[in-house]
Design a protein around this motif. Structure first.
Motif, PDB file in Angstrom:
ATOM      1  N   ASP A  59      -6.199 -58.099   2.834  1.00  0.00           N
ATOM      2  CA  ASP A  59      -6.022 -58.009   1.392  1.00  0.00           C
ATOM      3  C   ASP A  59      -7.378 -57.776   0.729  1.00  0.00           C
ATOM      4  OD1 ASP A  59      -5.282 -58.198  -1.225  1.00  0.00           O
ATOM      5  OD2 ASP A  59      -4.728 -60.319  -1.146  1.00  0.00           O
ATOM      6  N   HIS A  60      -7.542 -56.620   0.091  1.00  0.00           N
ATOM      7  CA  HIS A  60      -8.795 -56.302  -0.592  1.00  0.00           C
ATOM      8  C   HIS A  60      -8.765 -56.675  -2.077  1.00  0.00           C
ATOM      9  CE1 HIS A  60      -9.508 -53.934   3.045  1.00  0.00           C
ATOM     10  NE2 HIS A  60     -10.762 -53.835   2.677  1.00  0.00           N
ATOM     11  N   SER A  61      -7.698 -57.306  -2.519  1.00  0.00           N
ATOM     12  CA  SER A  61      -7.583 -57.607  -3.946  1.00  0.00           C
ATOM     13  C   SER A  61      -8.616 -58.621  -4.414  1.00  0.00           C
ATOM     14  CB  SER A  61      -6.170 -58.112  -4.271  1.00  0.00           C
ATOM     15  OG  SER A  61      -5.905 -59.342  -3.611  1.00  0.00           O
ATOM     16  N   TRP A  98      -7.687 -41.655  -2.268  1.00  0.00           N
ATOM     17  CA  TRP A  98      -8.176 -42.646  -3.216  1.00  0.00           C
ATOM     18  C   TRP A  98      -7.127 -42.813  -4.315  1.00  0.00           C
ATOM     19  CZ3 TRP A  98     -12.275 -45.748  -2.689  1.00  0.00           C
ATOM     20  CH2 TRP A  98     -13.240 -45.399  -1.743  1.00  0.00           C
ATOM     21  N   GLU A 134      -8.974 -47.592  -7.608  1.00  0.00           N
ATOM     22  CA  GLU A 134     -10.159 -48.181  -6.974  1.00  0.00           C
ATOM     23  C   GLU A 134      -9.966 -48.463  -5.489  1.00  0.00           C
ATOM     24  OE1 GLU A 134      -9.532 -52.779  -8.407  1.00  0.00           O
ATOM     25  OE2 GLU A 134     -10.042 -51.258  -9.872  1.00  0.00           O
ATOM     26  N   TYR A 135      -8.806 -48.123  -4.949  1.00  0.00           N
ATOM     27  CA  TYR A 135      -8.516 -48.411  -3.547  1.00  0.00           C
ATOM     28  C   TYR A 135      -8.493 -47.143  -2.703  1.00  0.00           C
ATOM     29  CZ  TYR A 135      -7.132 -53.121  -4.960  1.00  0.00           C
ATOM     30  OH  TYR A 135      -7.128 -54.401  -5.453  1.00  0.00           O
ATOM     31  N   CYS A 136      -8.966 -47.265  -1.464  1.00  0.00           N
ATOM     32  CA  CYS A 136      -8.850 -46.182  -0.491  1.00  0.00           C
ATOM     33  C   CYS A 136      -7.701 -46.515   0.453  1.00  0.00           C
ATOM     34  CB  CYS A 136     -10.143 -46.017   0.306  1.00  0.00           C
ATOM     35  SG  CYS A 136     -10.141 -44.556   1.377  1.00  0.00           S
ATOM     36  N   THR A 137      -6.792 -45.575   0.631  1.00  0.00           N
ATOM     37  CA  THR A 137      -5.638 -45.786   1.499  1.00  0.00           C
ATOM     38  C   THR A 137      -5.647 -44.752   2.624  1.00  0.00           C
ATOM     39  OG1 THR A 137      -4.201 -44.340   0.180  1.00  0.00           O
ATOM     40  CG2 THR A 137      -4.290 -46.675  -0.432  1.00  0.00           C
ATOM     41  N   VAL A 153      -4.645 -50.067   3.621  1.00  0.00           N
ATOM     42  CA  VAL A 153      -5.632 -50.092   2.548  1.00  0.00           C
ATOM     43  C   VAL A 153      -6.956 -50.414   3.220  1.00  0.00           C
ATOM     44  CG1 VAL A 153      -6.429 -51.231   0.455  1.00  0.00           C
ATOM     45  CG2 VAL A 153      -3.985 -50.810   0.783  1.00  0.00           C
ATOM     46  N   ARG A 173     -12.131 -51.008  -1.216  1.00  0.00           N
ATOM     47  CA  ARG A 173     -12.011 -51.073  -2.671  1.00  0.00           C
ATOM     48  C   ARG A 173     -13.376 -50.796  -3.291  1.00  0.00           C
ATOM     49  NH1 ARG A 173      -9.912 -56.292  -6.282  1.00  0.00           N
ATOM     50  NH2 ARG A 173     -10.200 -55.305  -8.326  1.00  0.00           N
TER      51      ARG A 173
END
Length: 213
Positions: free
Chosen positions: A6-8, A78, A81-84, A95, A98
């Motif tokens: 989780d990058h949140s 992208w 703000e997230y790279c998937t 994910v 970020r």
């Protein structure tokens, strides 16, 4: 496999300043030990690691490496703000990073990353379809990985590459908004993972721009 953390919480002050990863241009010389340059995807064979024996007797010749390879497109995008990333070869949907709080999606200079993995069963090939620049986060083999072991490689897009077995890596980071790569790897798809936020209490700060000359 990595890509599921989780990058949140990447901007949470509890992690302090992220660890800055150095970046170098990807060349045949700088990639030594990490992998090899690929200029022809179809002719490149995936490096398969023979099955490890448990005693002193060796494998019989021609056995232990017949798991084969799997291939498929690797899609990167992208989204804000997230790279998937979507690896069609293994049905992986990730994910992978970020953007830092002070970096705009319109001017992506760095990405925050907390994971990496390696494949003990073989190599993995990445080949850009549109010859656009990208960044690869890599580290040499060893389970006692440290933050300072990571290096970012800036590829100009004119060639792809194959990482060796046991090389720590993440899915790639496109410089453009999205990118499509041809990919292939060992069919066994064994993954060993490190989560730097859990193990070291730090995110990695990975550059997305070429190194200064």
């Amino acid at each position: 496999m990595s890509g599921y953390a989780d990058h949140s919480d990447a901007l949470d002050p509890k992690y302090g300043d992220p660890f800055p990863v150095p970046i170098v241009m990807a060349t045949e010389e700088t990639l030594k030990g990490y992998g090899t340059i690929v200029t022809n995807f179809d002719e490149t064979k995936v490096e398969i690691t023979p099955w490890p024996v448990k005693g002193w007797r060796p494998l019989f010749p021609g056995t232990g490496d017949r798991g084969g390879e799997i291939s498929g497109e690797f899609l990167y995008k992208w989204t804000g703000e997230y790279c998937t990333a979507l690896n069609k070869a293994v049905d992986g949907d990730y994910v992978t990073g970020r953007l830092p709080g002070n970096v705009s999606p319109n001017n992506r200079s760095h990405v925050l990353v907390r994971e990496a993995n390696y494949h003990p069963d073989g190599g993995q090939v990445f080949f850009p379809t549109k010859k656009e620049p990208f960044v690869a986060l890599l580290a040499l083999p060893g389970d006692d990985i440290k933050l300072e072991d990571f290096v970012a490689f800036y590829f100009d897009g004119s060639f792809g590459f194959q990482i060796h077995a046991d090389i720590w890596h993440q899915p790639l980071y496109p410089v453009s908004d999205e990118a499509v790569f041809l990919g292939k790897q060992g069919a066994v798809h064994a993954c060993v993972v490190v989560d730097t936020a859990k193990e070291f209490g730090k995110y990695l700060l990975v550059p997305l721009t070429p190194p200064e000359k």
